[in-house]
Structures are given as C-alpha cells and as structure tokens.
Design a protein around this motif. Structure first.
Motif, PDB file in Angstrom:
ATOM      1  N   GLY A  78       6.967  37.479  27.118  1.00 57.05           N
ATOM      2  CA  GLY A  78       8.246  38.191  27.196  1.00 57.05           C
ATOM      3  C   GLY A  78       8.240  39.316  28.202  1.00 57.05           C
ATOM      4  O   GLY A  78       9.277  39.906  28.491  1.00 57.05           O
ATOM      5  N   SER A  79       7.070  39.641  28.755  1.00 57.75           N
ATOM      6  CA  SER A  79       6.972  40.714  29.744  1.00 57.75           C
ATOM      7  C   SER A  79       5.909  40.357  30.770  1.00 57.75           C
ATOM      8  O   SER A  79       5.066  39.485  30.544  1.00 57.75           O
ATOM      9  N   ASN A  80       5.971  41.044  31.914  1.00 61.96           N
ATOM     10  CA  ASN A  80       5.021  40.784  33.015  1.00 61.96           C
ATOM     11  C   ASN A  80       5.007  39.308  33.400  1.00 61.96           C
ATOM     12  O   ASN A  80       3.942  38.732  33.664  1.00 61.96           O
ATOM     13  N   ILE A  81       6.180  38.705  33.443  1.00 65.37           N
ATOM     14  CA  ILE A  81       6.292  37.258  33.624  1.00 65.37           C
ATOM     15  C   ILE A  81       5.764  36.817  34.990  1.00 65.37           C
ATOM     16  O   ILE A  81       5.017  35.828  35.082  1.00 65.37           O
ATOM     17  N   PRO A 120      12.512  34.265  38.402  1.00 70.13           N
ATOM     18  CA  PRO A 120      11.193  33.771  37.985  1.00 70.13           C
ATOM     19  C   PRO A 120      10.504  32.909  39.032  1.00 70.13           C
ATOM     20  O   PRO A 120       9.289  32.685  38.946  1.00 70.13           O
ATOM     21  N   VAL A 121      11.255  32.442  40.024  1.00 68.68           N
ATOM     22  CA  VAL A 121      10.670  31.596  41.067  1.00 68.68           C
ATOM     23  C   VAL A 121       9.662  32.384  41.915  1.00 68.68           C
ATOM     24  O   VAL A 121       8.788  31.790  42.559  1.00 68.68           O
ATOM     25  N   ALA A 122       9.734  33.705  41.882  1.00 69.61           N
ATOM     26  CA  ALA A 122       8.789  34.531  42.644  1.00 69.61           C
ATOM     27  C   ALA A 122       7.355  34.235  42.226  1.00 69.61           C
ATOM     28  O   ALA A 122       6.430  34.281  43.054  1.00 69.61           O
ATOM     29  N   LEU A 244      17.620  36.802  24.526  1.00 71.31           N
ATOM     30  CA  LEU A 244      16.582  36.745  25.554  1.00 71.31           C
ATOM     31  C   LEU A 244      15.962  38.122  25.751  1.00 71.31           C
ATOM     32  O   LEU A 244      16.675  39.129  25.773  1.00 71.31           O
ATOM     33  N   PRO A 245      14.644  38.196  25.893  1.00 75.15           N
ATOM     34  CA  PRO A 245      14.013  39.481  26.221  1.00 75.15           C
ATOM     35  C   PRO A 245      14.582  40.042  27.518  1.00 75.15           C
ATOM     36  O   PRO A 245      14.976  39.284  28.415  1.00 75.15           O
ATOM     37  N   ASP A 246      14.613  41.364  27.619  1.00 78.75           N
ATOM     38  CA  ASP A 246      15.247  42.010  28.773  1.00 78.75           C
ATOM     39  C   ASP A 246      14.692  41.523  30.103  1.00 78.75           C
ATOM     40  O   ASP A 246      15.457  41.242  31.037  1.00 78.75           O
ATOM     41  N   GLU A 247      13.357  41.411  30.202  1.00 79.64           N
ATOM     42  CA  GLU A 247      12.780  41.040  31.491  1.00 79.64           C
ATOM     43  C   GLU A 247      13.179  39.635  31.898  1.00 79.64           C
ATOM     44  O   GLU A 247      13.495  39.378  33.060  1.00 79.64           O
ATOM     45  N   ILE A 248      13.166  38.703  30.963  1.00 82.18           N
ATOM     46  CA  ILE A 248      13.566  37.330  31.266  1.00 82.18           C
ATOM     47  C   ILE A 248      15.034  37.292  31.683  1.00 82.18           C
ATOM     48  O   ILE A 248      15.403  36.640  32.666  1.00 82.18           O
TER      49      ILE A 248
END
Length: 292
Positions: A78-81, A120-122, A244-248
């Motif tokens: 959920g974080s540091n994806i 998220p593609v990064a 959804l978690p904030d980062e996602i």
C-alpha cells in the motif's frame, strides 16, 4: 522447453501456463500463495512458492529454465509502490544472472519509456532499465496497453451512480489489451530465439472512453451510459472513497493525467502502432456483462 513464469494463476499467468503446457513445454509457476499448489499441479505445472523479492528463491525457480516470463505484481504494497516494484525487478535481475537464463520476456506497459509522470508504470520503467544491464541474454519487453479487465473496477460506479468515467476525456485514444492476448504474445516470444533486446507492443484494440461507455452500456442494458471526465481532485477523492490507499490512488490519478495529455501512449502511436490482439472491445463487453 523448460519455462518458468511468474504471475501465479492470475489473469495472465493461468492462460499463459495453459497455452505453454498444451504446447508441450515443462512449466514452473511462481506463486506466493501455498494454497495455489494443488491448482498449479492440477494444471500440469510445477509450483515454486516464494516471494518475488527474494533473489535466492527466484534463482532456484529459474535454475535449468530455457526461458523466463518475468511479471511483477501490480501495486506491490500500500506504500512505497514504485520502490517495491523496482526492488522486485532487481531481485529478478540478480536471479536471472545467477541462474544463467538466456531468454527473458518481461511484462511491461505502454508508457514504460517514461521515467516519471506515468503513475505505477514508473516502476516498470525502472525495471526495463535494470534489465538493460543484463548481458548475454535474449530479452523482450512485452508492453501491454490498459487492461480491459481494469474496467471491472467501474461496475460499482455504474450501479450506484449510473455513470462511468475517470480523469481523462471521452475522446482520448487508448490502447487496450486483453490478458488472453497478452498470454498469447508471451507464448510466441518465449518460444522465439532472438538476439539482443526488443520491444513488442501487444495491443488488442484502440478505442476511446466514449466507445467504452457506449459498447459496455449497450451490453448491460444501459444504452445511455455516459462517460464523465472528472477532475484530478474528483478522481482522487472517488478512489479514496472506494477504499484505495492514498498512494495507489495518487498513482492512478497520475496515470489518468498521462492518458489525458497523450504522453502514456505517445511512443506506441509514433513508433509502433500495431494492433495485433484478437479480442476487441465488443468481445470484452460480453465478458463484462457476465460480471455486471
């Protein structure tokens, strides 16, 4: 051939394994879930249970393999994806070297040529760069479009609000991919012996969000279903409200913005532009209706 694939028995992993086994290949399936062992073995494959962040485990799973299908799980944690995704790529790379794998097919995405601004593609961009350092292997970056199956996430919106939408315009040209087409392209690439590295875009259809609303709406009995373009703030709030978690959520909003300004698919349209997949929006709409 002996082929090891990651992705467990997911939307891509299962059809990929099924196709490879039916073609006579010896398949090992990586999964983090021990409960999948029986299903994997019933399919006719060998199960390798462990974490894709563990290079020692991966090197054991790759040992003796003629080819590897490397797929990192989406939204790792959920974080540091982005960091988690990148670290998984590092573990894959280390294991590929240690096991001396000669043929690798990596599942990547449209927009992976961009280092940032693509959500998220990064993380996949970072992995592509890591894999570029691998020597003496045959490597294919299998860049897929936006998954048709992501549209299942909009079912609750359609049912509750009678709309479908995101933070990009109804006229945006979007390359879509179906998991079955991705699996088929992966089989072709895994069986192919190429030199060096190459990029293979696997796109099933290029359609607009307006098309999506119209075709899905017709199939589910809502022919007037509108596509609504949200602001970034509205899209973020909606995703957060959906749990959804904030980062996602923030990463998905960023990807939507990249669709809106055309950056995410620019390389595909400018340098490739082949639509090789067989499953079109109209075909997927029938699948969508069954889950609606």
């Amino acid at each position: 051939m002996k082929i090891t694939i990651s992705g467990s028995l997911g939307n891509i992993g299962k059809p990929l394994a099924t196709k490879l086994i039916s073609s006579g290949h010896e398949v090992t399936i990586i999964s983090s879930n021990k409960d999948r062992i029986k299903a994997i073995e019933t399919l006719g494959a060998k199960a390798a249970i462990g974490s894709v962040n563990d290079s020692d485990f991966l090197s054991e799973a790759f040992a003796g393999a003629d080819a590897v299908f490397a797929m990192t799980p989406p939204n790792m944690g959920g974080s540091n994806i982005i960091t988690n995704t990148t670290n998984a790529g590092k573990a894959f790379s280390t294991a590929i070297k240690k096991a001396a794998v000669k043929r690798v097919v990596m599942l990547s995405s449209i927009g992976a040529e961009l280092p940032y601004g693509n959500g998220p593609v990064a993380g996949l961009h970072n992995i592509e760069k890591i894999y570029e350092t691998l020597e003496e292997i045959s490597l294919t970056y299998l860049r897929a479009g936006i998954f048709f199956t992501n549209l299942y996430n909009d079912i609750s919106m359609i049912k509750s609000a009678g709309i479908i939408g995101s933070n990009y315009q109804s006229t945006a040209q979007i390359p879509f991919s179906h998991p079955e087409d991705i699996a088929g392209a992966a089989v072709e690439e895994l069986e192919r012996t190429t030199l060096g590295s190459n990029i293979h875009y696997i796109i099933s259809d290029v359609r607009t969000p307006g098309d999506v609303a119209q075709i899905l709406g017709q199939e589910i009995g809502k022919p007037e279903l509108p596509w609504i373009e949200f602001t970034d703030e509205q899209a973020l709030y909606g995703m957060q409200q959906a749990g959804l978690p904030d980062e996602i959520a923030e990463l998905y909003v960023e990807m939507g913005s990249s669709i809106r300004n055309g950056n995410l698919s620019e390389d595909f349209f400018n340098n490739h532009n082949n639509v090789d997949g067989k499953i079109k929006l109209e075909d997927f709409a029938k699948e969508f209706a069954k889950k609606f």
